[in-house]
Design an enzyme around this catalytic site. Structure first.
Site, PDB file in Angstrom:
ATOM      1  N   HIS A 143       0.835  -1.201   0.000  1.00 45.96           N
ATOM      2  CA  HIS A 143       0.000   0.000   0.000  1.00 45.96           C
ATOM      3  C   HIS A 143       0.869   1.249   0.000  1.00 45.96           C
ATOM      4  O   HIS A 143       2.059   1.219   0.325  1.00 45.96           O
ATOM      5  CB  HIS A 143      -0.912   0.023   1.226  1.00 45.96           C
ATOM      6  CG  HIS A 143      -0.189   0.194   2.529  1.00 45.96           C
ATOM      7  ND1 HIS A 143       0.574  -0.805   3.099  1.00 45.96           N
ATOM      8  CD2 HIS A 143      -0.093   1.263   3.375  1.00 45.96           C
ATOM      9  CE1 HIS A 143       1.095  -0.382   4.226  1.00 45.96           C
ATOM     10  NE2 HIS A 143       0.720   0.879   4.420  1.00 45.96           N
TER      11      HIS A 143
ATOM     12  N   ASP B 223       0.429   5.131   1.855  1.00 46.21           N
ATOM     13  CA  ASP B 223      -0.298   5.583   3.046  1.00 46.21           C
ATOM     14  C   ASP B 223      -1.448   6.524   2.713  1.00 46.21           C
ATOM     15  O   ASP B 223      -1.311   7.457   1.920  1.00 46.21           O
ATOM     16  CB  ASP B 223       0.664   6.286   4.017  1.00 46.21           C
ATOM     17  CG  ASP B 223       1.604   5.315   4.705  1.00 46.21           C
ATOM     18  OD1 ASP B 223       1.174   4.186   5.002  1.00 46.21           O
ATOM     19  OD2 ASP B 223       2.774   5.685   4.940  1.00 46.21           O
TER      20      ASP B 223
ATOM     21  N   HIS C  49       4.779   0.349   0.141  1.00 47.75           N
ATOM     22  CA  HIS C  49       5.546  -0.415   1.125  1.00 47.75           C
ATOM     23  C   HIS C  49       4.707  -1.533   1.718  1.00 47.75           C
ATOM     24  O   HIS C  49       3.478  -1.552   1.619  1.00 47.75           O
ATOM     25  CB  HIS C  49       6.118   0.499   2.219  1.00 47.75           C
ATOM     26  CG  HIS C  49       5.092   1.288   2.979  1.00 47.75           C
ATOM     27  ND1 HIS C  49       4.485   2.415   2.470  1.00 47.75           N
ATOM     28  CD2 HIS C  49       4.566   1.116   4.216  1.00 47.75           C
ATOM     29  CE1 HIS C  49       3.636   2.910   3.337  1.00 47.75           C
ATOM     30  NE2 HIS C  49       3.658   2.135   4.426  1.00 47.75           N
TER      31      HIS C  49
ATOM     32  N   ARG D 150       6.858   7.509  13.344  1.00 44.27           N
ATOM     33  CA  ARG D 150       6.770   7.957  11.952  1.00 44.27           C
ATOM     34  C   ARG D 150       6.277   9.389  11.842  1.00 44.27           C
ATOM     35  O   ARG D 150       5.253   9.748  12.416  1.00 44.27           O
ATOM     36  CB  ARG D 150       5.813   7.046  11.147  1.00 44.27           C
ATOM     37  CG  ARG D 150       5.907   7.275   9.645  1.00 44.27           C
ATOM     38  CD  ARG D 150       4.903   6.442   8.892  1.00 44.27           C
ATOM     39  NE  ARG D 150       3.586   7.030   8.903  1.00 44.27           N
ATOM     40  CZ  ARG D 150       2.468   6.393   8.516  1.00 44.27           C
ATOM     41  NH1 ARG D 150       2.545   5.124   8.136  1.00 44.27           N
ATOM     42  NH2 ARG D 150       1.302   7.013   8.550  1.00 44.27           N
TER      43      ARG D 150
END
Length: 316
Positions: free
Chosen positions: A131, A133, A292, A307
């Site tokens: 996917h 994000d 990723h 993150r």
């Protein structure tokens, strides 16, 4: 040599014993990770780089070129990570996940820290899926800076796939077929599927989804890339084949097969790089050029990651 010259030589100040990182320009060492995607950068401190506009410009150029960058041995604080990421654009919090109490723009990706409590990933999302994000937003994130704090000695790797290459390698007939297509991206199938119906509908109303071009032109590089993914892309918005459609039942199988084929391109190994995390490793990726995949093969081992998410702009 004259006496005057001797005096001048003696009074010339010596070079400083330590040169600030901001003075050391063009010293970043770059090592390609794979022929397709990724590079590991060394001889750079991200905390110091955040204070050096030349270093940031150099890292940005490498980021656009290699799609994902890796930095080892970055013993930095959450605020230093947040400050580094902020040099590349505005930061945004995740719409559903928790943030760090001090660096409030950092998403806390914590797993298995308390065996008595369910993990966020078990309640609202999935790992083990290719996917990009938050593509269900009209302005999906531009990129991310992820730092590994704690994790298993083995397992929990992350993979990235080059979606510019994925588009380039498509057969010509497929490129022609998807030119001008749009696809719908939704939060519901990945984050909300396990919620009660009333809660799911309320959350969906706050996050109504978006349409994006199937073939996206990158806003900085001008490259074309494939912009559909298995997590959030639900269907084509404007698919119809007037030549082949006889009855209604002919429409959906063709569309579904094509979408499945396109989303599967991220899984081609020749387009990928795989990172084995170590404490104080940082990965920085372009959320448009790369997808990723977080490999959830570490069982009940605890893991802590932070993150930073770079705010994007509307894609159409």
């Amino acid at each position: 040599m004259t006496a005057t010259q001797d005096t001048t030589a003696q009074t010339t100040p010596a070079a400083p014993a330590i040169i600030r990182p901001s003075v050391r320009r063009h010293s970043i060492k770059v090592e390609f990770s794979t022929p397709a995607i990724g590079a590991e950068l060394s001889n750079v401190s991200l905390a110091d780089a955040a204070q050096d506009s030349d270093a940031i410009a150099e890292i940005r150029a490498l980021w656009l070129k290699h799609k994902v960058l890796f930095f080892r041995d970055q013993d930095i604080t959450p605020m230093e990570q947040q400050n580094f990421a902020a040099q590349f654009g505005e930061l945004e919090a995740h719409p559903l996940a928790p943030s760090h109490p001090e660096a409030t723009k950092l998403l806390t990706l914590y797993r298995n820290l308390d065996p008595s409590k369910p993990n966020f990933v078990e309640k609202t999302s999935r790992e083990n899926i290719w996917h990009a994000d938050v593509t269900y937003k009209k302005a999906p994130p531009r990129g991310a800076v992820l730092r590994f704090e704690l994790g298993p000695d083995t397992g929990g790797d992350t993979m990235w796939s080059n979606m510019v290459m994925a588009y380039e390698k498509l057969p010509g007939a497929i490129k022609q077929r998807i030119d001008g297509l749009y696809a719908k991206h939704s939060i519901e199938q990945i984050f909300l599927a396990q919620m009660p119906i009333e809660e799911r509908h309320a959350m969906a109303a706050k996050n109504p989804g978006a349409e994006h071009p199937v073939v996206l032109t990158h806003p900085e590089t001008g490259e074309k890339l494939l912009y559909v993914n298995s997590a959030f892309t639900t269907h084509f918005s404007n698919f119809f084949n007037f030549e082949d459609i006889r009855y209604g039942q002919d429409l959906m199988p063709e569309a579904h097969h094509l979408l499945n084929y396109l989303t599967s391109q991220a899984a081609i190994p020749e387009y990928q790089v795989r990172l084995k995390w170590r404490p104080n490793t940082v990965a920085m990726w372009d959320n448009l050029q790369a997808q990723h995949y977080a490999v959830a093969d570490y069982g009940n081992e605890p893991r802590k990651m932070l993150r930073a998410t770079l705010t994007g702009t509307p894609l159409n």
